[in-house]
Structures are given as C-alpha cells and as structure tokens.
Scaffold this active site. Structure first.
Site, PDB file in Angstrom:
ATOM      1  N   SER A 133       0.832  -1.200   0.000  1.00 26.55           N
ATOM      2  CA  SER A 133       0.000   0.000   0.000  1.00 26.55           C
ATOM      3  C   SER A 133       0.874   1.260   0.000  1.00 26.55           C
ATOM      4  O   SER A 133       1.631   1.488  -0.929  1.00 26.55           O
ATOM      5  CB  SER A 133      -0.964  -0.034   1.194  1.00 26.55           C
ATOM      6  OG  SER A 133      -1.972   0.930   1.063  1.00 26.55           O
TER       7      SER A 133
ATOM      8  N   ASP B  89       0.086  -4.445  -3.706  1.00 26.97           N
ATOM      9  CA  ASP B  89      -1.134  -3.632  -3.757  1.00 26.97           C
ATOM     10  C   ASP B  89      -0.825  -2.148  -3.525  1.00 26.97           C
ATOM     11  O   ASP B  89      -1.324  -1.515  -2.587  1.00 26.97           O
ATOM     12  CB  ASP B  89      -2.158  -4.129  -2.747  1.00 26.97           C
ATOM     13  CG  ASP B  89      -3.567  -4.108  -3.324  1.00 26.97           C
ATOM     14  OD1 ASP B  89      -3.723  -3.970  -4.557  1.00 26.97           O
ATOM     15  OD2 ASP B  89      -4.536  -4.241  -2.552  1.00 26.97           O
TER      16      ASP B  89
ATOM     17  N   HIS C 288      -7.577  -5.750  -0.293  1.00 27.11           N
ATOM     18  CA  HIS C 288      -6.370  -5.030   0.117  1.00 27.11           C
ATOM     19  C   HIS C 288      -5.675  -5.688   1.310  1.00 27.11           C
ATOM     20  O   HIS C 288      -4.456  -5.656   1.413  1.00 27.11           O
ATOM     21  CB  HIS C 288      -6.751  -3.588   0.455  1.00 27.11           C
ATOM     22  CG  HIS C 288      -5.587  -2.637   0.489  1.00 27.11           C
ATOM     23  ND1 HIS C 288      -4.630  -2.575  -0.506  1.00 27.11           N
ATOM     24  CD2 HIS C 288      -5.218  -1.697   1.416  1.00 27.11           C
ATOM     25  CE1 HIS C 288      -3.746  -1.644  -0.220  1.00 27.11           C
ATOM     26  NE2 HIS C 288      -4.074  -1.103   0.941  1.00 27.11           N
TER      27      HIS C 288
END
Length: 389
Positions: free
Chosen positions: A239, A262, A321
């Site tokens: 992330s 991700d 996620h």
C-alpha cells in the site's frame, strides 16, 4: 485447516513454509526518530522444529498500547470489532518465530527492507516477512515513525534523567482533503530516509560494528556479523509502503529489486520524473478489490518505457487489500465474513503472494529455479492475471 491456527492453546499465524526455522528480534537505535531506526528483524536460525520452541514464539503485539493504537487508527471496521475483540484477536496471538534465537551462519543471506502501509506496524506483515526468512532471507520490517503507523514509540531521555522514557507516536490523519497530498509527500520523505537508515543498520550489523541499541538487548548482535549478502538489497512494501519503496528506489541506488504489494500510488500521481529515474526491476502484486483506474494509470508510469529491466504486474483474483497482511489469518470466518471478506481463501491468497514474490526475487538474484515454489502458482493459475487491464 481452519483459521486462525492454534497450537498448545496458542492462536498463531501460519507456520513459515521454507526449510529454516525463523527467529526475530526488535532493534531501536539512535537517540531520536530522525537519526535512529526501529524495526523487527526476521532471520533464518540454526533450529530444526518451530513447534519445539513454541514457548519462545513472539507475541503478535508486543505491547498492550498497540491494541489501543489499532483500535483508534483502524477506522470503521476496527471500531466495529471493538477493543476487546481486537485484544483477543491480536493481543493474544503469536507469530511462530523464535524470539532472539541464534541466527544461522550456514551461508550469506540476501536482505529485504519492508515498509508497512497506513495504520500498520512492524508486526502487521509477519506472515510475509517470516515466510521470506524461512526461504533464506534476512528481513527488516520497519516501524515508520512518521505518524503513519497505527502507533509507534521512541525511547528518549528526559532532562537529567538517565533512564529512558517511552514517547508514543500516534497515527496522524489530515483534516482536509486538500492538505493530504502535501502531508503524504512529507511522510514519504521521512519514510524514504528510514528505509535507507535501516539498510545502513544491516550493513553495520554485517560488518560487526558496535551499535547503540536503546531497547534492552536480549541477543548478541555480533552473531549477525558476516552472515548477510548485502550486494543486492531488496525493498518491499504494501500500500503506502509500495509508494515508499518506489521513492526509495529512485533515491537510494543500493537497492537492486523492488516488490510492491497492492501499491497505493495516489501520492506519486504527478511524479513522472521519479518513474523515469527508477532503473531497478519491480514486481507489482495487486489485489482485485483495491485497484482503481486512476491508481493503475499511475502504475503504468512505472511500467512503460522500462525495456531495460523487467517490470511485471500480476493481480490475484478475488483478493482484497488486506489479503497481503496478517489480519485475515487472525480472525475466524464469521468475523472475516463481515469485515475482511474476500472471494479467495485467505491462506491461498497470502501463499500465492509469497510464492510469486520468491520466484521473482530468486530470478533477479540469480538463484536457481525452485520447482517446488512454482507448483502452487501453477495449481492456482486461474487466480492470477498478468498485466494491467
């Protein structure tokens, strides 16, 4: 096997899949957050059976304050679960790695620096970090102290007091959307510095240099001398940690490979020069549930005109996620169903993520092909999409 796993009454994360039993130790150096490093190091050990040493497994959250931090920083889903449930799920869970075990000196192990996402900490990606270590990597999972962690702290001296006092660093958020880009850019500067400082720390450990360690030392750090291969450091992240690794690849050319899980790339959406400045190979592993068209358009900046090296993008179908961190594997199905639901089995998702990562890293480090690692990926080939849609 049903999640979460349990052994001798201990709720724990999945056992790492590689041949090495994994050890871990926490390190905090320097007198302030600007000059010091704070990380958990996962490493291969000389031990043979992780279950034999279950009494020494690491607590998932090493300090009760982190439960408070997760609850406050976690947003609606964490508030929905409640502090008592968070304390039960995370505060009483274990990582099947042996605290302060002697590291293996069987060979020189390549190194990985790991950067966590927003509202996470140094333990939130322990499945990934311990699995990499079990396959022969030394992984330093940073706890960023820029206000992006769920909670962190530093040990500082107050006035003339010689004893060290905990100074807690809470998660910071912006009040206005218009301020967020500048705020995240500022955090990225701090995070990039912390990644390079953590690599400096591993270099010093490998050299056998004396290190000012502010946490109570419970391991002889001299045992890390000469056991690392620091010729091709890897940087990985999830992330916001993936945005961090891209910034770091551009700023610190000692890093030779990037692994972006991700990636949240909104803070880099206007950084065309950064994309052109990164020469290292990068693997992007995306979840199906998180990526958006604007985010993928930014990702394309780092893919196009990269004929000089391999840039690969894969998507795990049915994943979300959180599929690449530990949370889904610490919660029973009836809670995951309402809070972290994914179409793909949580264990399959993290195992695929880790195998694809290992295959990519072994390729770019010049290691022999491991057919065993390929088997799971081939078995679930229908869950893996190549490229950007």
């Amino acid at each position: 096997m049903a999640l979460p796993h349990c052994y001798n009454g201990k709720t724990h994360l999945p056992i790492p899949s590689g041949k090495y039993v994994v050890g871990c130790t926490d390190m905090m150096t320097g007198g302030d957050t600007e000059n010091g490093s704070f990380c958990r190091i996962f490493y291969p050990t000389k031990l043979e059976d992780p279950y034999e040493y279950s009494s020494r497994w690491a607590k998932y959250l090493p300090h009760e304050m982190y439960v408070e931090g997760f609850t406050k920083a976690g947003g609606f889903r964490i508030y929905f679960l409640g502090k008592r449930l968070i304390s039960w799920a995370f505060g009483n869970s274990y990582i099947p790695v042996v605290e302060d075990a002697d590291p293996s000196d069987e060979r020189n192990f390549p190194v990985i620096i790991f950067s966590h996402g927003l509202k996470a900490c140094r333990t939130t990606y322990s499945i990934f970090c311990s699995d990499m270590a079990s396959h022969g990597f030394i992984v330093a999972a940073i706890e960023h102290r820029d206000g992006s962690a769920c909670l962190s702290y530093n040990l500082e001296r107050e006035g003339n007091n010689k004893s060290l006092v905990e100074k807690w660093i809470a998660y910071k958020s912006t009040s206005f959307e218009g301020e967020e880009l500048a705020f995240r850019q500022q955090q990225l500067q701090i995070r990039t510095r912390e990644c390079s400082q953590t690599l400096d720390l591993l270099f010093k450990l490998n050299e056998g240099a004396q290190i000012e360690h502010t946490l109570q030392p419970t391991i002889d750090f001299a045992m890390f001398k000469g056991i690392m291969d620091v010729s091709s450091p890897i940087i990985a992240g999830h992330s916001f940690g993936s945005a961090t690794l891209l910034r770091t690849l551009g700023a610190d050319k000692r890093f030779k490979v990037g692994l972006a899980m991700d990636a949240w790339l909104w803070p880099l959406k206007d950084e065309i020069e950064l994309a052109q400045n990164i020469a290292q190979p990068v693997l992007f592993i995306n979840s199906e549930g998180f990526q958006t068209v604007p985010n993928l358009n930014t990702m394309k900046l780092f893919i196009v005109d990269a004929d000089h090296t391999e840039r690969r993008v894969v998507t795990l179908k049915g994943s979300v996620h959180y599929s690449q961190n530990d949370v889904p594997c610490l919660l029973p199905w009836y809670i995951r169903r309402f809070t972290y639901h994914s179409a793909i089995d949580p264990l399959v998702a993290i195992e695929l993520n880790n195998r694809i990562s290992l295959l990519y890293l072994r390729k770019h480090l010049g290691h022999p092909v491991d057919k065993e690692l390929s088997k799971l990926v081939e078995l679930h080939a229908d869950l893996v999409d190549e490229g950007i849609p």
